[in-house]
Design a protein around this motif. Structure first.
Motif, PDB file in Angstrom:
ATOM      1  N   GLU A 230       0.829  -1.210   0.000  1.00 22.31           N
ATOM      2  CA  GLU A 230       0.000   0.000   0.000  1.00 22.31           C
ATOM      3  C   GLU A 230       0.864   1.261   0.000  1.00 22.31           C
ATOM      4  O   GLU A 230       1.962   1.276   0.559  1.00 22.31           O
ATOM      5  N   VAL A 231       0.355   2.315  -0.635  1.00 18.59           N
ATOM      6  CA  VAL A 231       1.004   3.620  -0.644  1.00 18.59           C
ATOM      7  C   VAL A 231       0.111   4.601   0.100  1.00 18.59           C
ATOM      8  O   VAL A 231      -1.075   4.730  -0.209  1.00 18.59           O
ATOM      9  N   MET A 232       0.668   5.295   1.092  1.00 15.16           N
ATOM     10  CA  MET A 232      -0.125   6.226   1.893  1.00 15.16           C
ATOM     11  C   MET A 232       0.490   7.623   1.834  1.00 15.16           C
ATOM     12  O   MET A 232       1.653   7.805   2.207  1.00 15.16           O
ATOM     13  N   PRO A 233      -0.255   8.620   1.371  1.00 12.10           N
ATOM     14  CA  PRO A 233       0.243  10.002   1.358  1.00 12.10           C
ATOM     15  C   PRO A 233       0.284  10.577   2.775  1.00 12.10           C
ATOM     16  O   PRO A 233      -0.677  10.434   3.534  1.00 12.10           O
ATOM     17  N   VAL A 234       1.396  11.222   3.141  1.00 13.87           N
ATOM     18  CA  VAL A 234       1.520  11.851   4.458  1.00 13.87           C
ATOM     19  C   VAL A 234       2.288  13.157   4.339  1.00 13.87           C
ATOM     20  O   VAL A 234       2.994  13.394   3.349  1.00 13.87           O
ATOM     21  N   SER A 235       2.138  13.985   5.357  1.00 15.96           N
ATOM     22  CA  SER A 235       2.920  15.210   5.462  1.00 15.96           C
ATOM     23  C   SER A 235       3.164  15.501   6.928  1.00 15.96           C
ATOM     24  O   SER A 235       2.211  15.676   7.696  1.00 15.96           O
ATOM     25  N   ALA A 236       4.427  15.545   7.323  1.00 14.52           N
ATOM     26  CA  ALA A 236       4.767  15.861   8.708  1.00 14.52           C
ATOM     27  C   ALA A 236       4.542  17.333   9.004  1.00 14.52           C
ATOM     28  O   ALA A 236       4.436  17.731  10.167  1.00 14.52           O
ATOM     29  N   VAL A 237       4.439  18.148   7.960  1.00 13.58           N
ATOM     30  CA  VAL A 237       4.245  19.592   8.133  1.00 13.58           C
ATOM     31  C   VAL A 237       2.782  19.924   8.389  1.00 13.58           C
ATOM     32  O   VAL A 237       2.436  20.628   9.342  1.00 13.58           O
ATOM     33  N   THR A 238       1.893  19.417   7.539  1.00 13.68           N
ATOM     34  CA  THR A 238       0.463  19.728   7.669  1.00 13.68           C
ATOM     35  C   THR A 238      -0.295  18.710   8.520  1.00 13.68           C
ATOM     36  O   THR A 238      -1.421  18.959   8.924  1.00 13.68           O
ATOM     37  N   GLY A 239       0.316  17.550   8.766  1.00 14.70           N
ATOM     38  CA  GLY A 239      -0.366  16.497   9.511  1.00 14.70           C
ATOM     39  C   GLY A 239      -1.201  15.588   8.639  1.00 14.70           C
ATOM     40  O   GLY A 239      -1.867  14.675   9.142  1.00 14.70           O
ATOM     41  N   LEU A 240      -1.142  15.787   7.315  1.00 15.42           N
ATOM     42  CA  LEU A 240      -1.907  14.961   6.384  1.00 15.42           C
ATOM     43  C   LEU A 240      -1.596  13.476   6.585  1.00 15.42           C
ATOM     44  O   LEU A 240      -0.446  13.060   6.525  1.00 15.42           O
ATOM     45  N   GLY A 241      -2.638  12.681   6.833  1.00 18.93           N
ATOM     46  CA  GLY A 241      -2.501  11.228   6.893  1.00 18.93           C
ATOM     47  C   GLY A 241      -1.897  10.659   8.162  1.00 18.93           C
ATOM     48  O   GLY A 241      -1.792   9.433   8.292  1.00 18.93           O
ATOM     49  N   LEU A 242      -1.501  11.499   9.121  1.00 11.59           N
ATOM     50  CA  LEU A 242      -0.784  10.980  10.285  1.00 11.59           C
ATOM     51  C   LEU A 242      -1.675  10.146  11.205  1.00 11.59           C
ATOM     52  O   LEU A 242      -1.239   9.131  11.750  1.00 11.59           O
ATOM     53  N   GLU A 243      -2.925  10.555  11.374  1.00 14.41           N
ATOM     54  CA  GLU A 243      -3.817   9.759  12.217  1.00 14.41           C
ATOM     55  C   GLU A 243      -4.139   8.419  11.552  1.00 14.41           C
ATOM     56  O   GLU A 243      -4.199   7.378  12.214  1.00 14.41           O
ATOM     57  N   ALA A 244      -4.359   8.449  10.243  1.00 15.48           N
ATOM     58  CA  ALA A 244      -4.595   7.203   9.510  1.00 15.48           C
ATOM     59  C   ALA A 244      -3.360   6.311   9.574  1.00 15.48           C
ATOM     60  O   ALA A 244      -3.471   5.081   9.607  1.00 15.48           O
ATOM     61  N   LEU A 245      -2.183   6.916   9.607  1.00 11.07           N
ATOM     62  CA  LEU A 245      -0.943   6.148   9.691  1.00 11.07           C
ATOM     63  C   LEU A 245      -0.851   5.403  11.018  1.00 11.07           C
ATOM     64  O   LEU A 245      -0.416   4.247  11.048  1.00 11.07           O
ATOM     65  N   ARG A 246      -1.238   6.036  12.116  1.00 19.57           N
ATOM     66  CA  ARG A 246      -1.223   5.353  13.415  1.00 19.57           C
ATOM     67  C   ARG A 246      -2.078   4.087  13.346  1.00 19.57           C
ATOM     68  O   ARG A 246      -1.680   3.014  13.806  1.00 19.57           O
ATOM     69  N   GLU A 247      -3.263   4.210  12.775  1.00 19.77           N
ATOM     70  CA  GLU A 247      -4.170   3.069  12.649  1.00 19.77           C
ATOM     71  C   GLU A 247      -3.566   1.978  11.777  1.00 19.77           C
ATOM     72  O   GLU A 247      -3.631   0.786  12.098  1.00 19.77           O
ATOM     73  N   LYS A 248      -2.943   2.389  10.670  1.00 18.57           N
ATOM     74  CA  LYS A 248      -2.356   1.424   9.739  1.00 18.57           C
ATOM     75  C   LYS A 248      -1.178   0.690  10.367  1.00 18.57           C
ATOM     76  O   LYS A 248      -1.019  -0.526  10.178  1.00 18.57           O
ATOM     77  N   VAL A 249      -0.361   1.411  11.117  1.00 18.17           N
ATOM     78  CA  VAL A 249       0.787   0.788  11.771  1.00 18.17           C
ATOM     79  C   VAL A 249       0.323  -0.281  12.751  1.00 18.17           C
ATOM     80  O   VAL A 249       0.874  -1.391  12.793  1.00 18.17           O
ATOM     81  N   PHE A 250      -0.701   0.028  13.541  1.00 16.62           N
ATOM     82  CA  PHE A 250      -1.230  -0.970  14.475  1.00 16.62           C
ATOM     83  C   PHE A 250      -1.742  -2.192  13.717  1.00 16.62           C
ATOM     84  O   PHE A 250      -1.510  -3.340  14.118  1.00 16.62           O
ATOM     85  N   GLU A 251      -2.421  -1.963  12.598  1.00 12.82           N
ATOM     86  CA  GLU A 251      -2.942  -3.060  11.777  1.00 12.82           C
ATOM     87  C   GLU A 251      -1.813  -3.931  11.236  1.00 12.82           C
ATOM     88  O   GLU A 251      -1.913  -5.164  11.213  1.00 12.82           O
TER      89      GLU A 251
END
Length: 328
Positions: A230-251
């Protein structure tokens, strides 16, 4: 009886012959043991591989006891260890800082990170360990990097989605992981990660041109046989995708949280036991205390059971966020 060895076995054997470090030799032997045909004609070969593995592991432990610490070794903490991999300036350190309380050195020049740096990422009521690593590049693979990647429970491959070289970054890292036997289709033996435990993070997805590049990356993975990644778009500057990333990492970790209660008392909802998916009541008992499986007389489950507080057998398969009461 003929051994009928496969091309995969000969490939792993060749990797063993070329291996330099103990870690590389162990990885190659583990691969040989995983892919060797299992029948009477290979029993002696399997035994020999196991002997060599045992000898190398003992040698590695002896070196560790001499006080020569490995600067790349990161002790696992929390619910799992997730390691970041990527080219220089892809935003690995920025992501670590955004997701954890760690404060890595972040700079615009390459190779700021020289050794692994760890931080604990909160996810609901648990912590997951994220580990930043020194960057990779053509002709520049840090010594010791393979070991920390191979021991990880999951990997995050960061690429700069705004860079024209994003596809080259993905291909180089995947080739490296496959060559070192870190990325494997199956883990019947040995260490490493399977494709479902590898996530490509398209960092800086907030910048112009990144969306087109993200689609190029997805197309490339599909065409090259890695479409399950899977490819997930994220941005450490704007916070884009970071909450979804936490969920994905746990999964990706494929673990469950199990809460326990003492008979007649409220459950402890603050410190869950972390078990692998598919774990049973008796495996929870072993995690609580090594003598508990022998002493336990009954168990009750709240959550996944058909009704609250249902009595279950020792081999009952638990689910995430179950509450279990074990009586002795």
């Amino acid at each position: 009886m003929p051994a009928n060895l496969t091309p995969q076995y000969y490939e792993a054997e060749e990797a063993y012959k070329k291996a330099v470090t103990i870690e590389e030799k162990i990885a190659a032997l583990e691969e040989m043991l995983a892919v060797i045909p299992k029948h009477k004609g290979t029993e002696k070969m399997q035994a020999d591989i196991k002997r060599r593995l045992s000898r190398l592991r003992e040698e590695g432990q002896k070196k560790a006891r001499t006080g020569r610490t490995d600067p790349f070794f990161v002790e696992k903490q929390g619910a799992g260890q997730v390691v970041l991999l990527g080219f220089p300036n892809t935003g690995k350190s920025s992501l670590l800082a955004a997701m954890t309380r760690a404060r890595p050195k972040v700079a615009d020049y390459p190779f700021t990170t020289t050794l692994p740096q760890a931080g604990m990422m909160p996810y609901q009521d648990i912590l997951i360990q994220l580990v930043d690593t020194p960057p990779v590049a053509e002709g520049m693979i840090p010594a010791g990097l393979s070991g920390v990647l191979r021991n990880a429970d999951a990997l995050l491959l960061l690429v700069d989605a705004a860079s024209d070289g994003c596809l080259e970054q993905v291909q180089f890292c995947l080739d490296f992981l496959k060559e070192k036997k870190i990325l494997r289709e199956e883990l019947s033996a040995g260490r490493g990660v399977t494709p479902d435990r590898l996530l490509v993070l398209a960092a800086r997805a907030d910048l112009p041109g990144s969306q087109d590049n993200i689609q190029f990356i997805r197309d490339f993975l599909g065409e090259s046989g890695w479409g399950q990644i899977e490819v997930m778009p994220v941005s450490a500057v704007t916070g884009l995708g970071l909450e979804a990333l936490r969920e994905k990492v746990f999964e990706m970790l494929k673990v469950i949280r199990i809460y326990t209660k003492v008979p007649g008392k409220e459950p402890d909802m603050n410190t869950p036991f972390i078990l692998k998916q598919g774990s049973t009541v008796v495996e929870l008992a072993e995690a609580i205390h090594r003598d508990l499986p022998r002493l336990m007389k009954a168990a009750r489950v709240w959550g996944s059971a058909r009704f609250e507080g249902q009595s279950v057998t020792r081999d009952y398969v638990l689910h995430d966020r179950d509450i279990v009461e074990i009586s002795r």
